[in-house]
Design a protein around this motif. Structure first.
Motif, PDB file in Angstrom:
ATOM      1  N   VAL A   1       0.673  -6.431   5.516  1.00 24.93           N
ATOM      2  CA  VAL A   1       0.422  -5.207   4.756  1.00 24.93           C
ATOM      3  C   VAL A   1       1.642  -4.316   4.936  1.00 24.93           C
TER       4      VAL A   1
ATOM      5  N   ALA B   1      -4.452 -11.121   2.977  1.00 27.99           N
ATOM      6  CA  ALA B   1      -3.089 -10.652   3.237  1.00 27.99           C
ATOM      7  C   ALA B   1      -2.525 -11.220   4.541  1.00 27.99           C
TER       8      ALA B   1
ATOM      9  N   LYS C   1       0.853  -1.190   0.000  1.00 24.53           N
ATOM     10  CA  LYS C   1       0.000   0.000   0.000  1.00 24.53           C
ATOM     11  C   LYS C   1       0.889   1.240   0.000  1.00 24.53           C
TER      12      LYS C   1
ATOM     13  N   MET D   1      -7.889  -7.722   2.142  1.00 29.48           N
ATOM     14  CA  MET D   1      -7.281  -7.625   3.470  1.00 29.48           C
ATOM     15  C   MET D   1      -7.333  -8.958   4.210  1.00 29.48           C
TER      16      MET D   1
END
Length: 362
Positions: free
Chosen positions: A231, A228, A209, A225
């Motif tokens: 992150v 993942a 991100k 999300m």
């Protein structure tokens, strides 16, 4: 008295130097013959198992081929490579276009090779829906990693598959593992359903991100999300460091809202800079901790078994679809049925049934 001005241009034509005849015609002929000669499946297998990159590249090209005549040979190469595969850590890396995936992968890959790891990067370039072409510029963007003798970068066109990854990428992983690469990095296109496909073939799923691109909560999509395992806020350098830290807090809060993972792993949020290399080592440490955990609780092996079963079913579906559309009687009937559907003479569902009934009559 007039002064004549000389127009200077960067596009000046300079006299060149005539090349000398340093290459014999015999050498040129041998090179051309070598390139034309198609190695057998066993020759490719032997080359892959000895770490020959040329053999690996030619085998991947064979696997990626849409020529039905290449399928049997590609299958034989995969079968011969399989006993020496399944010994790597497979890491999926995704993020929206512009997040810096290629720059991150180069910095991350260089860090891994500095630790003595052999790294294969499978980078998927999006194909144009108009021209069906791809730039395949990942090797250009990773100019340092591409020169590393312990790294192999293979850009591939996404084609018409799920966001650019499907059976061919799955089989390419097998070939790279058999060739001795112990870390496989798979870069997704970053759009569509590619994340789901990548998640079904990797051990660790990394979401990249960036901060400062708007409300951070806009980037928190439940599906991606939940997939993942980490992150990472990229581009945390210069004036962006504070924004990256704030984004890290927001994503940490969001992760606590999601259900616990079957792996027993708690996803982490970190920041890094692919330019300054700050935080790159910590990302690898996080992945190492995850791999150690899932090996100890046997989740690693269970997940690999589930993925193998998933790709068996996917391959059956793909082969059935290909077989359906390549039958001469289906091709002939399909054109007339398309016209009928477009003219509202028959419903799409009834038309599909007509085609399927015709296919099953064989």
């Amino acid at each position: 008295m007039s002064v004549q001005k000389t127009n200077l241009s960067a596009l000046n034509v300079k006299a060149g130097v005539s090349p000398q005849e340093t290459i014999s015609s015999n050498a040129i002929r041998q090179i051309k013959e070598f390139r034309k000669r198609q190695p057998s499946a066993q020759e490719l297998i032997d080359g892959i198992l000895t770490g020959n990159i040329t053999a690996l590249s030619r085998a991947i090209t064979l696997v990626e081929s849409t020529n039905p005549a290449h399928l049997e040979k590609a299958t034989a190469v995969i079968k011969g490579s399989l006993p020496n595969a399944n010994k790597s850590a497979r890491i999926g890396i995704t993020g929206v276009p512009g997040v810096g995936k290629s720059t991150f992968i180069e910095a991350f890959g260089k860090h891994l090779t500095s630790l003595g790891k052999k790294v294969a990067v499978l980078a998927v370039d999006p194909s144009s829906t108009i021209s069906h072409g791809s730039i395949l510029g990942d090797k250009t963007r990773m100019e340092e990693l591409v020169k590393d003798e312990n790294a192999f970068i293979r850009p591939s066109a996404s084609g018409e598959t799920l966001g650019g990854v499907a059976r061919k990428t799955r089989e390419t992983i097998t070939l790279c593992e058999a060739c001795g690469f112990d870390i496989i990095l798979i870069e997704t296109v970053g759009v569509g359903q590619s994340e789901t496909a990548v998640h079904s073939m990797v051990d660790f799923f990394l979401l990249l991100k960036i901060a400062g691109a708007g409300d951070e909560l806009q980037g928190i999509k439940r599906g991606i999300m939940e997939m993942a395992d980490a992150v990472v806020i990229n581009k945390a350098d210069g004036d962006n460091i504070k924004k990256a830290q704030l984004a890290k807090v927001e994503f940490n809060r969001a992760l606590h809202l999601f259900p616990a993972k079957k792996s027993g792993w708690t996803p982490i949020v970190a920041t890094c800079s692919s330019l300054t290399k700050e935080g790159i080592g910590a990302v690898w440490q996080t992945i190492s901790d995850y791999i150690e955990l899932v090996h100890s609780n046997y989740y690693f092996a269970e997940k690999r078994k589930e993925q193998n079963l998933f790709w068996m079913i996917e391959t059956i579906d793909e082969q059935l679809k290909t077989h359906f559309y390549t039958q001469p009687n289906t091709i002939e009937l399909l054109e007339s049925t398309k016209t009928a559907v477009q003219n509202n003479e028959v419903s799409p569902f009834a038309a599909a049934q007509i085609l399927l009934d015709n296919y099953y009559k064989k």
